[in-house]
Design a protein around this motif. Structure first.
Motif, PDB file in Angstrom:
ATOM      1  N   ALA A   1      29.012  -1.698 -17.945  1.00 60.16           N
ATOM      2  CA  ALA A   1      28.091  -0.825 -18.676  1.00 60.16           C
ATOM      3  C   ALA A   1      26.857  -1.603 -19.133  1.00 60.16           C
ATOM      4  O   ALA A   1      25.737  -1.085 -19.117  1.00 60.16           O
ATOM      5  CB  ALA A   1      28.794  -0.201 -19.880  1.00 60.16           C
ATOM      6  N   ALA A   2      27.067  -2.861 -19.518  1.00 61.04           N
ATOM      7  CA  ALA A   2      25.949  -3.704 -19.948  1.00 61.04           C
ATOM      8  C   ALA A   2      24.988  -3.970 -18.785  1.00 61.04           C
ATOM      9  O   ALA A   2      23.764  -3.981 -18.966  1.00 61.04           O
ATOM     10  CB  ALA A   2      26.471  -5.021 -20.511  1.00 61.04           C
ATOM     11  N   LEU A   3      25.526  -4.180 -17.579  1.00 57.86           N
ATOM     12  CA  LEU A   3      24.682  -4.386 -16.406  1.00 57.86           C
ATOM     13  C   LEU A   3      23.864  -3.129 -16.098  1.00 57.86           C
ATOM     14  O   LEU A   3      22.672  -3.208 -15.758  1.00 57.86           O
ATOM     15  CB  LEU A   3      25.540  -4.766 -15.200  1.00 57.86           C
ATOM     16  N   LEU A   4      24.503  -1.981 -16.225  1.00 58.30           N
ATOM     17  CA  LEU A   4      23.786  -0.728 -16.031  1.00 58.30           C
ATOM     18  C   LEU A   4      22.711  -0.570 -17.104  1.00 58.30           C
ATOM     19  O   LEU A   4      21.606  -0.083 -16.837  1.00 58.30           O
ATOM     20  CB  LEU A   4      24.757   0.453 -16.080  1.00 58.30           C
TER      21      LEU A   4
ATOM     22  N   CYS B   1      17.092  -0.479 -19.184  1.00 62.11           N
ATOM     23  CA  CYS B   1      16.044  -1.085 -20.021  1.00 62.11           C
ATOM     24  C   CYS B   1      14.861  -1.542 -19.179  1.00 62.11           C
ATOM     25  O   CYS B   1      13.701  -1.380 -19.573  1.00 62.11           O
ATOM     26  CB  CYS B   1      16.609  -2.271 -20.793  1.00 62.11           C
ATOM     27  N   ALA B   2      15.155  -2.134 -18.018  1.00 66.44           N
ATOM     28  CA  ALA B   2      14.088  -2.638 -17.154  1.00 66.44           C
ATOM     29  C   ALA B   2      13.186  -1.514 -16.662  1.00 66.44           C
ATOM     30  O   ALA B   2      11.973  -1.689 -16.504  1.00 66.44           O
ATOM     31  CB  ALA B   2      14.700  -3.382 -15.969  1.00 66.44           C
TER      32      ALA B   2
ATOM     33  N   TRP C   1      13.892  -1.525 -25.978  1.00 62.53           N
ATOM     34  CA  TRP C   1      14.439  -1.074 -27.262  1.00 62.53           C
ATOM     35  C   TRP C   1      15.819  -0.437 -27.070  1.00 62.53           C
ATOM     36  O   TRP C   1      16.657  -0.445 -27.976  1.00 62.53           O
ATOM     37  CB  TRP C   1      13.490  -0.084 -27.931  1.00 62.53           C
ATOM     38  N   ILE C   2      16.043   0.100 -25.876  1.00 66.53           N
ATOM     39  CA  ILE C   2      17.331   0.731 -25.581  1.00 66.53           C
ATOM     40  C   ILE C   2      18.460  -0.295 -25.654  1.00 66.53           C
ATOM     41  O   ILE C   2      19.595   0.031 -25.986  1.00 66.53           O
ATOM     42  CB  ILE C   2      17.288   1.388 -24.182  1.00 66.53           C
ATOM     43  N   ALA C   3      18.143  -1.564 -25.355  1.00 65.66           N
ATOM     44  CA  ALA C   3      19.165  -2.613 -25.390  1.00 65.66           C
ATOM     45  C   ALA C   3      19.769  -2.742 -26.779  1.00 65.66           C
ATOM     46  O   ALA C   3      20.985  -2.874 -26.936  1.00 65.66           O
ATOM     47  CB  ALA C   3      18.561  -3.942 -24.944  1.00 65.66           C
TER      48      ALA C   3
END
Length: 314
Positions: free
Chosen positions: A116-119, A124-125, A130-132
């Motif tokens: 999920a973090a990779l997604l 974010c990219a 800010w979504i991070a």
């Protein structure tokens, strides 16, 4: 794990072996709580502008993975704390009935979080970093729901936390990554969805009230008692539908959103299913109806927004 009582419980719950063991671990009936807010938030964005399909897909997968991981953390920590046993209803049962190693469940949950973090990195990219920050906080609360020294699930704040993060926050993020803006109407319209998501947890806690109280939990269902908690569930459902009608009358939602009222049938069935019941197993259908109420309402709300996009009224 091969005792007769264990086998009897598996038979009562119609639990099968093989891949279904891992499927149950995901608690699939709860995964719609991850799909609905992403769908609704994206459809709200679609009304304002064209949407990025890949962003939608990444957000949907990340949301489902976080929900599934949260379910696994719940399975792991409830077992570690001695809350779950072979007769517990409403859990995946992979540890207490199927013999899966607790550490395997924990590592699988962490793996889902990492994917999920990779997604999230991709999201974010493409949109905003800010979504991070919001994503990290959401994942932290997903872990703290049953993990950590003071699990949120053991307090009266579980429903509010779940509704806020799995309803309002996800709808807001899903809208923001498509438009790079947010407005008060999106937040306000998310409230009924948040209520229905929180109600899934309330229904779960109504079913588990007696066992939870014996193990030191202080959920809303315990504080209100069985009858009071069922009344609260009905009140929350009523509030969600009333708000939906208000939003339609004030043009925050299209007239098409009246189709969400079709989900009312399941909501009534859920409340009636809890009324006068005491055994967890006999309350299981009401729990399922509560989850389906959220699914049907959210899906129809998203469809109503899609209809307004292609067949505008008013």
């Amino acid at each position: 794990m091969s005792s007769l009582p264990n086998q009897n419980m598996k038979a009562s719950l119609n639990e099968r072996e093989g891949l279904q063991v891992w499927w149950r671990l995901l608690r699939p009936h709860t995964l719609t709580a991850a799909f609905v807010p992403v769908f609704v938030g994206t459809m709200l964005a679609a009304i304002d502008q064209s949407i990025n399909f890949w962003l939608f897909t990444a957000m949907l997968l990340a949301s489902i993975l976080i929900q599934a991981a949260t379910n696994m953390f719940n399975e792991y920590y409830d077992f570690v704390r001695g809350l779950d046993n072979e007769n517990s209803v409403g859990i995946g049962g992979t540890i207490v009935r199927d013999g899966i190693r607790p550490r395997t469940v924990l590592w699988l949950a962490l793996s889902f979080f990492m994917i999920a973090a990779l997604l999230g990195f991709y999201i974010c990219a493409v949109s905003s970093w800010w979504i991070a920050l919001i994503g990290i906080v959401s994942m932290l609360f997903g872990y703290l729901y049953t993990g950590g020294p003071y699990p949120i699930a053991y307090t009266p704040f579980g429903e509010v936390t779940a509704g806020f993060f799995m309803g309002t926050i996800i709808i807001g993020i899903s809208y923001y990554i498509q438009t790079l803006t947010i407005n008060s109407e999106v937040v306000i319209v998310s409230i009924p969805v948040a209520i229905f998501v929180g109600s899934i947890l309330l229904a779960n806690n109504i079913r588990d009230r007696v066992g939870d109280e014996e193990n030191g939990r202080r959920t809303l269902a315990i504080l209100f008692g069985h009858n009071g908690a069922v009344t609260l569930l009905g009140t929350l459902f009523t509030l969600a539908y009333v708000l939906t009608l208000v939003f339609i009358l004030t043009n925050m939602l299209p007239i098409w959103s009246l189709i969400t009222l079709l989900s009312l049938v399941k909501g009534v069935k859920a409340v009636k299913g809890f009324t006068g019941k005491s055994a967890p197993l006999e309350m299981l259908p009401a729990m399922v109806s509560t989850a389906k109420t959220n699914t049907i309402y959210g899906f129809l709300l998203g469809i109503s927004l899609l209809l307004q996009l292609y067949l505008p009224i008013g």
